[in-house]
Design an enzyme around this catalytic site. Structure first.
Site, PDB file in Angstrom:
ATOM      1  N   HIS A 122       0.826  -1.212   0.000  1.00 31.04           N
ATOM      2  CA  HIS A 122       0.000   0.000   0.000  1.00 31.04           C
ATOM      3  C   HIS A 122       0.864   1.268   0.000  1.00 31.04           C
ATOM      4  O   HIS A 122       1.908   1.310   0.654  1.00 31.04           O
ATOM      5  CB  HIS A 122      -0.967   0.000   1.194  1.00 31.04           C
ATOM      6  CG  HIS A 122      -2.057  -1.010   1.040  1.00 31.04           C
ATOM      7  ND1 HIS A 122      -2.759  -1.528   2.103  1.00 31.04           N
ATOM      8  CD2 HIS A 122      -2.564  -1.613  -0.076  1.00 31.04           C
ATOM      9  CE1 HIS A 122      -3.661  -2.401   1.661  1.00 31.04           C
ATOM     10  NE2 HIS A 122      -3.553  -2.473   0.346  1.00 31.04           N
ATOM     11  N   HIS A 168      -4.506  -8.760   5.629  1.00 32.06           N
ATOM     12  CA  HIS A 168      -4.739  -7.351   5.241  1.00 32.06           C
ATOM     13  C   HIS A 168      -4.501  -7.220   3.732  1.00 32.06           C
ATOM     14  O   HIS A 168      -5.302  -6.653   3.005  1.00 32.06           O
ATOM     15  CB  HIS A 168      -3.820  -6.445   6.035  1.00 32.06           C
ATOM     16  CG  HIS A 168      -3.826  -5.014   5.572  1.00 32.06           C
ATOM     17  ND1 HIS A 168      -4.937  -4.210   5.671  1.00 32.06           N
ATOM     18  CD2 HIS A 168      -2.858  -4.249   4.992  1.00 32.06           C
ATOM     19  CE1 HIS A 168      -4.649  -3.003   5.171  1.00 32.06           C
ATOM     20  NE2 HIS A 168      -3.400  -3.018   4.749  1.00 32.06           N
ATOM     21  N   HIS A 193       0.269   1.849  12.163  1.00 28.64           N
ATOM     22  CA  HIS A 193      -0.524   3.069  12.368  1.00 28.64           C
ATOM     23  C   HIS A 193      -0.848   3.208  13.845  1.00 28.64           C
ATOM     24  O   HIS A 193      -0.921   2.210  14.567  1.00 28.64           O
ATOM     25  CB  HIS A 193      -1.872   2.995  11.616  1.00 28.64           C
ATOM     26  CG  HIS A 193      -1.743   2.919  10.124  1.00 28.64           C
ATOM     27  ND1 HIS A 193      -1.886   4.002   9.298  1.00 28.64           N
ATOM     28  CD2 HIS A 193      -1.491   1.866   9.307  1.00 28.64           C
ATOM     29  CE1 HIS A 193      -1.740   3.628   8.030  1.00 28.64           C
ATOM     30  NE2 HIS A 193      -1.497   2.339   8.006  1.00 28.64           N
TER      31      HIS A 193
HETATM   32 ZN   LIG Z   1      -1.353   1.325   6.268  1.00 25.37          ZN
HETATM   33 ZN   LIG Z   2      -2.249  -1.290   4.275  1.00 27.56          ZN
END
Ligand SMILES: [Zn+2]
Ligand SMILES: [Zn+2]
Length: 263
Positions: free
Chosen positions: A58, A115, A175
């Site tokens: 990502h 994920h 995060h």
């Molecule tokens: Zn992320």
């Molecule tokens: Zn991600």
């Protein structure tokens, strides 16, 4: 092993990390997006970034690769299955591979799909074991599966890989979602006093002062590790009437993940 947590203040609340060998000053940059900040942090301490690790493809985890590489000559490491999408990857990683940083650090690559289907977590075997969990396991939460993931695979990763690490393992996530995740825990389990006290305690905490939780602590307030909790199951059956009275942990996890998407 020194772990430097970096807060670039992005909308998505990313953390970057530098994992530093204190004998040589060599550093591994994990998931750099704000290249300038990562480079400035290393420069200030006299560390040399020799490798970059992307936990997955990502953009907010790979966006700083080119600039960090251009400034330092660092090699880029990523899951072999994500290398084609990320581009310019020097070393494709598989489960069980070892990453060495300087003279004193060895990190084990864990293949952790869910994920995304090509996601790497790094486990540091040390006196104080550490996990760099990317977007798979968050402090008090779990990654979403919106962009190329799969909740059943994520459950398997939680149950058969991450949940079996030492209880003292410190969880360094991609995060800062801790406070928000505790809110979800309390929506499922309002009587969880540990989650409630922690949420109150952290309400005004700056992101760089957020605690790094251990796996043992996660079991107390991360809903995705509390799949046999009767209150959680009872609450889920109000939303998912088809859920049996004694559901499997996998069924509970998948329902929780679905509910979290809308929460
Ligand atoms: Zn992320
Ligand atoms: Zn991600």
């Amino acid at each position: 092993m020194h772990i430097e947590r970096i807060w670039p203040d992005t909308r998505l609340r990313n953390y970057h990390y530098l994992v530093v060998c204190q004998e040589t000053g060599d550093a591994l940059a994990i998931d750099p997006l704000d290249a300038e900040l990562v480079l400035a942090t290393a420069r200030r301490h006299g560390w040399q970034i020799t490798q970059i690790l992307n936990t997955h493809h990502h953009h907010d985890h790979v966006g700083g690769n080119a600039a960090v590489r251009a400034a330092t000559g660092a090699r880029v490491l990523a899951h072999a299955g994500a290398a084609g999408i990320i581009g310019d990857v020097d070393r494709g990683l598989a489960d069980g591979d070892t990453i060495r940083v300087g003279r004193s650090i060895e990190l084990e690559c864990l293949d952790t799909p869910g994920h995304t289907m090509s996601h790497i977590c790094l486990f540091a075997h040390a006196d104080q074991p550490a996990l760099f969990s990317g977007d798979t396991l968050f402090n008090a939460g779990a990654g979403n599966c919106h962009q190329g993931g799969d909740p059943v695979a994520l459950y398997e990763t939680f149950a058969s890989r991450l949940g079996r690490l030492p209880e003292g393992t410190r969880i360094h996530a991609g995060h800062d979602y801790l406070l928000n995740n505790l809110g979800f825990t309390l929506s499922r389990e309002p009587a969880n006093a540990i989650a409630r006290n922690l949420a109150q305690q952290l309400a005004a905490q700056a992101p760089l002062d957020m605690p790094v939780t251990t796996l043992g602590e996660e079991r107390l307030f991360n809903t995705f590790f509390r799949l046999q909790n009767p209150a959680i199951i009872a609450g889920l059956r109000e939303h998912f009437p088809e859920l049996p009275e004694a559901p499997s942990p996998r069924e509970v996890f998948v329902c929780l993940r679905a509910l979290r998407n809308k929460w």
